[in-house]
Write a protein that holds these residues in place. Structure first.
Motif, PDB file in Angstrom:
ATOM      1  N   ASP A 145       0.762  -1.154   0.056  1.00  0.00           N
ATOM      2  CA  ASP A 145      -0.051   0.145  -0.113  1.00  0.00           C
ATOM      3  C   ASP A 145       0.933   1.272  -0.008  1.00  0.00           C
ATOM      4  OD1 ASP A 145      -2.016   1.776   0.489  1.00  0.00           O
ATOM      5  OD2 ASP A 145      -2.415   1.204   2.391  1.00  0.00           O
TER       6      ASP A 145
ATOM      7  N   TYR B  99       0.032   4.388   0.744  1.00  0.00           N
ATOM      8  CA  TYR B  99      -0.349   5.087   1.743  1.00  0.00           C
ATOM      9  C   TYR B  99       0.557   4.636   2.843  1.00  0.00           C
ATOM     10  CZ  TYR B  99      -4.597   7.014  -0.428  1.00  0.00           C
ATOM     11  OH  TYR B  99      -5.503   7.704  -1.524  1.00  0.00           O
ATOM     12  N   MET B 100       0.685   3.354   3.095  1.00  0.00           N
ATOM     13  CA  MET B 100       1.339   2.785   4.175  1.00  0.00           C
ATOM     14  C   MET B 100       2.960   3.273   3.958  1.00  0.00           C
ATOM     15  SD  MET B 100       0.601  -0.928   4.877  1.00  0.00           S
ATOM     16  CE  MET B 100      -1.223  -1.411   5.142  1.00  0.00           C
TER      17      MET B 100
ATOM     18  N   MET C 297       3.277   7.047   5.077  1.00  0.00           N
ATOM     19  CA  MET C 297       2.991   7.086   6.450  1.00  0.00           C
ATOM     20  C   MET C 297       4.563   6.884   6.899  1.00  0.00           C
ATOM     21  SD  MET C 297       2.764   5.047   9.298  1.00  0.00           S
ATOM     22  CE  MET C 297       2.397   3.610   8.781  1.00  0.00           C
ATOM     23  N   ALA C 298       4.853   5.724   6.695  1.00  0.00           N
ATOM     24  CA  ALA C 298       6.112   5.078   7.137  1.00  0.00           C
ATOM     25  C   ALA C 298       7.384   6.211   6.958  1.00  0.00           C
ATOM     26  CB  ALA C 298       6.614   3.746   6.550  1.00  0.00           C
TER      27      ALA C 298
ATOM     28  N   THR D 127       9.342  -3.812   8.139  1.00  0.00           N
ATOM     29  CA  THR D 127       7.943  -3.618   8.756  1.00  0.00           C
ATOM     30  C   THR D 127       6.799  -3.715   7.830  1.00  0.00           C
ATOM     31  OG1 THR D 127       8.090  -1.245   8.830  1.00  0.00           O
ATOM     32  CG2 THR D 127       9.083  -2.226  10.564  1.00  0.00           C
ATOM     33  N   ILE D 128       7.090  -3.255   6.553  1.00  0.00           N
ATOM     34  CA  ILE D 128       5.776  -3.400   5.864  1.00  0.00           C
ATOM     35  C   ILE D 128       5.930  -4.394   4.698  1.00  0.00           C
ATOM     36  CG2 ILE D 128       4.430  -1.995   4.158  1.00  0.00           C
ATOM     37  CD1 ILE D 128       5.185   0.338   5.741  1.00  0.00           C
TER      38      ILE D 128
ATOM     39  N   ARG E  81       6.047  -8.228   5.738  1.00  0.00           N
ATOM     40  CA  ARG E  81       4.703  -8.686   6.383  1.00  0.00           C
ATOM     41  C   ARG E  81       3.511  -8.666   5.400  1.00  0.00           C
ATOM     42  NH1 ARG E  81       1.958 -10.900   8.602  1.00  0.00           N
ATOM     43  NH2 ARG E  81       1.642 -10.925  11.009  1.00  0.00           N
ATOM     44  N   ALA E  82       3.538  -7.614   4.334  1.00  0.00           N
ATOM     45  CA  ALA E  82       2.513  -7.685   3.406  1.00  0.00           C
ATOM     46  C   ALA E  82       2.512  -8.737   2.509  1.00  0.00           C
ATOM     47  CB  ALA E  82       2.483  -6.395   2.806  1.00  0.00           C
TER      48      ALA E  82
ATOM     49  N   TRP F 142      -5.077 -11.728  12.344  1.00  0.00           N
ATOM     50  CA  TRP F 142      -5.701 -10.264  12.197  1.00  0.00           C
ATOM     51  C   TRP F 142      -6.842  -9.920  11.360  1.00  0.00           C
ATOM     52  CZ3 TRP F 142      -4.869  -8.166   7.610  1.00  0.00           C
ATOM     53  CH2 TRP F 142      -3.924  -8.538   6.830  1.00  0.00           C
ATOM     54  N   LYS F 143      -6.617 -10.965  10.353  1.00  0.00           N
ATOM     55  CA  LYS F 143      -7.616 -10.879   9.046  1.00  0.00           C
ATOM     56  C   LYS F 143      -8.848 -10.849   9.348  1.00  0.00           C
ATOM     57  CE  LYS F 143      -6.144 -10.988   4.525  1.00  0.00           C
ATOM     58  NZ  LYS F 143      -5.741 -11.718   3.268  1.00  0.00           N
ATOM     59  N   PRO F 144     -10.015 -10.044   8.952  1.00  0.00           N
ATOM     60  CA  PRO F 144     -11.373 -10.375   9.023  1.00  0.00           C
ATOM     61  C   PRO F 144     -11.560 -11.429   8.583  1.00  0.00           C
ATOM     62  CG  PRO F 144     -10.856  -8.383   7.678  1.00  0.00           C
ATOM     63  CD  PRO F 144      -9.716  -8.793   8.181  1.00  0.00           C
TER      64      PRO F 144
END
Lengths: 257, 250
Positions: B144, B146-147, B150-151, B164-165, B168-169, B245-247
């Motif tokens: 993402d 945006y992520m 942000m970082a 960190t992104i 993991r992604a 964590w995923k819905p």
């Protein structure tokens, strides 16, 4: 900390053939320490770009951005950005997300824990520490976004329409809460918005930007005493500022259609 | 638990259709033995000692191949996903090789490396590498924006953003790739053993097939399917653990 934006221009490069897209054209704005300044302008006029220039995510094509007299070259921990999009890491809990900015700047151990705790409480998310973002409402995600920035204890908070995507009621609640946070922590705040009422209600000064390429059309001082209760919105002073800003935004300008 | 029941239900429907088609449509066990006759063969007429030792050969070569493929493909995927220039140069090649018919080059591999274990392992590596590498690459590439911004606003370095992104992604993509790679790797090792081998499950399958013992042939086929199902379920279980964590959208 003071922020000084001195005749700043910015162009987005579109490649060698097309040249640049001018976004900002000589923006000048001086922000006193501890002031709350709203940047108001039509959408697409370059408000977010201006904020990224102050943060150091972007570098001006012309002009200077200074924080406390030192030129801004890159993001640094004394400034923190609250994005319009909450941009939370979905695999981290509320606590983990609030800790993220601190971790990146090398804060760890007990200091990290206590900063995260106080920041989570500051935005009223106590009890939700171990929730994952998908389980939170939009308003709560935005609180995490704010807490993540506040945890760094920055001198300057740069906020990019942080409440823009929320419903009206949540937005007004968060505006109130953020003002009380602002009163407690006394940061310098640059708050981008296209919502006139939000700008008047929250800030000490409203900088009105023109259409792209943007200049500062006018800097309006909002003389409404703090703390401001929700009833301020019904006062005649509020209505006066609102009308004045509205007509500024809608006044046709030379060269524009 | 109910999901498991639904899954088993699907198999039961399949077996029922098979039974009907074999008994009333094909009506020739030389072409298609009925499901029930395969079950009977599995229960009464199977040398499980031979099957087990063949299976251990197959699984050993498959396992070594998968480990090597993962060790090569996952870093490759990360490099391709992270460095745009590398991707621009090599990504079309990667896709082309993925689509290349591996079967066609199998004789060459067997000529080069012999009918021994090495050529089986190499084939598993080739079969598993591409789906895995391509999936990891798209996981890293689709992080993402945006992520990342942000970082960066928090002063993150490239290395921190990667750790960190991106890392993991890419997890769900990597595991999806692993599932594809398991299926593909198993298919190719069986084919390789059928073509050129004196051991392994594929060899047993081809021996039965060559001697028209169709009913018996289906027993090792089932065994391979069972192993694939178990391995893929293990990956899914792992995924459910790390992606908690995923819905849930089931």
């Amino acid at each position: 900390m003071s922020v000084s934006i001195d005749s700043v221009s910015f162009e987005y490069g579109l490649g060698a053939a097309k040249g640049g897209l001018p976004v900002l054209d000589g923006v000048t704005l001086s922000i006193e320490p501890g002031a709350f300044v709203a940047v108001l302008g039509p959408s697409g006029c370059g408000k977010t770009t201006l904020l990224k220039l102050v943060d150091g995510l972007l570098v001006p094509t012309k002009g200077r951005v200074e924080v406390n007299g030192a030129p801004v070259r890159a993001p640094s921990p004394e400034k923190a950005m609250v994005f319009q999009h909450p941009s939370l890491l979905p695999w981290r809990t509320v606590d983990g997300n609030v800790a993220y900015g601190l971790e990146l700047t090398g804060v760890g151990g007990e200091l990290l824990k206590s900063r995260v705790k106080s920041s989570v409480e500051l935005v009223g998310l106590g009890g939700f520490e171990s929730y994952f973002p998908h389980a939170l409402s939009g308003g709560m995600q935005q609180r995490v976004n704010i807490a993540r920035a506040a945890a760094l204890d920055p001198q300057i908070l740069l906020m990019d329409e942080p409440f823009g995507s929320l419903d009206a009621q949540t937005r007004e609640d968060l505006q109130m809460e953020f003002l009380s946070i602002f009163r407690k922590t006394r940061k310098t705040v640059v708050f981008v918005t296209h919502d006139i009422a939000e700008a008047v209600f929250m800030s000490d000064f409203v900088a009105v930007l023109s259409q792209r390429p943007a200049k500062v059309k006018e800097l309006v001082k909002i003389d409404i005493p703090r703390p401001r209760a929700p009833e301020v919105r019904d006062s005649s002073a509020f209505a006066g500022y609102y009308r004045r800003l509205w007509s500024m935004l809608h006044r046709p300008e030379e060269g524009a259609t | 638990m109910t999901r498991l029941a639904y899954g088993v239900g699907g198999f039961l429907v399949f077996f029922a259709i098979w039974e009907v088609v074999a008994d009333f449509v094909v009506r020739n066990p030389l072409f298609l033995p009925s499901f029930s006759s395969v079950v009977v063969a599995a229960a009464t007429d199977t040398d499980y000692g031979a099957l087990t030792s063949a299976l251990s050969v197959t699984l050993r070569n498959f396992g070594i191949g998968m480990v090597i493929a993962s060790a090569l493909a996952i870093p490759t995927g990360f490099v391709f996903g992270w460095y745009r220039r590398v991707r621009q140069v090599f990504s079309p090649l990667l896709s082309a090789l993925y689509a290349a018919p591996l079967i066609a080059i199998m004789p060459a591999i067997i000529v080069l490396f012999g009918v021994f274990d090495v050529s089986k392992v190499i084939l598993v590596v080739l079969a598993a590498f591409f789906p895995l590498a391509i999936n990891v690459e798209s996981g890293v590439r689709n992080i993402d924006a945006y992520m990342v911004e942000m970082a960066r606003s928090f002063g993150a370095t490239d290395r921190q953003i990667f750790r960190t992104i991106a890392f993991r992604a890419a997890v769900p993509y990597t595991l999806a790739g692993l599932r594809l790679a398991i299926g593909r790797g198993l298919v190719f090792i069986i084919i390789a053993e059928m073509f050129a081998s004196t051991n392994g499950i594929g060899y047993i399958i081809s021996t039965y097939a060559d001697t028209f013992q169709m009913t018996k042939m289906f027993v090792p086929v089932f065994l391979v399917v069972l192993i694939a199902v178990i391995l893929i379920a293990a990956v899914q279980l792992f995924e459910a653990r790390v992606q908690g964590w995923k819905p849930s959208n089931h």
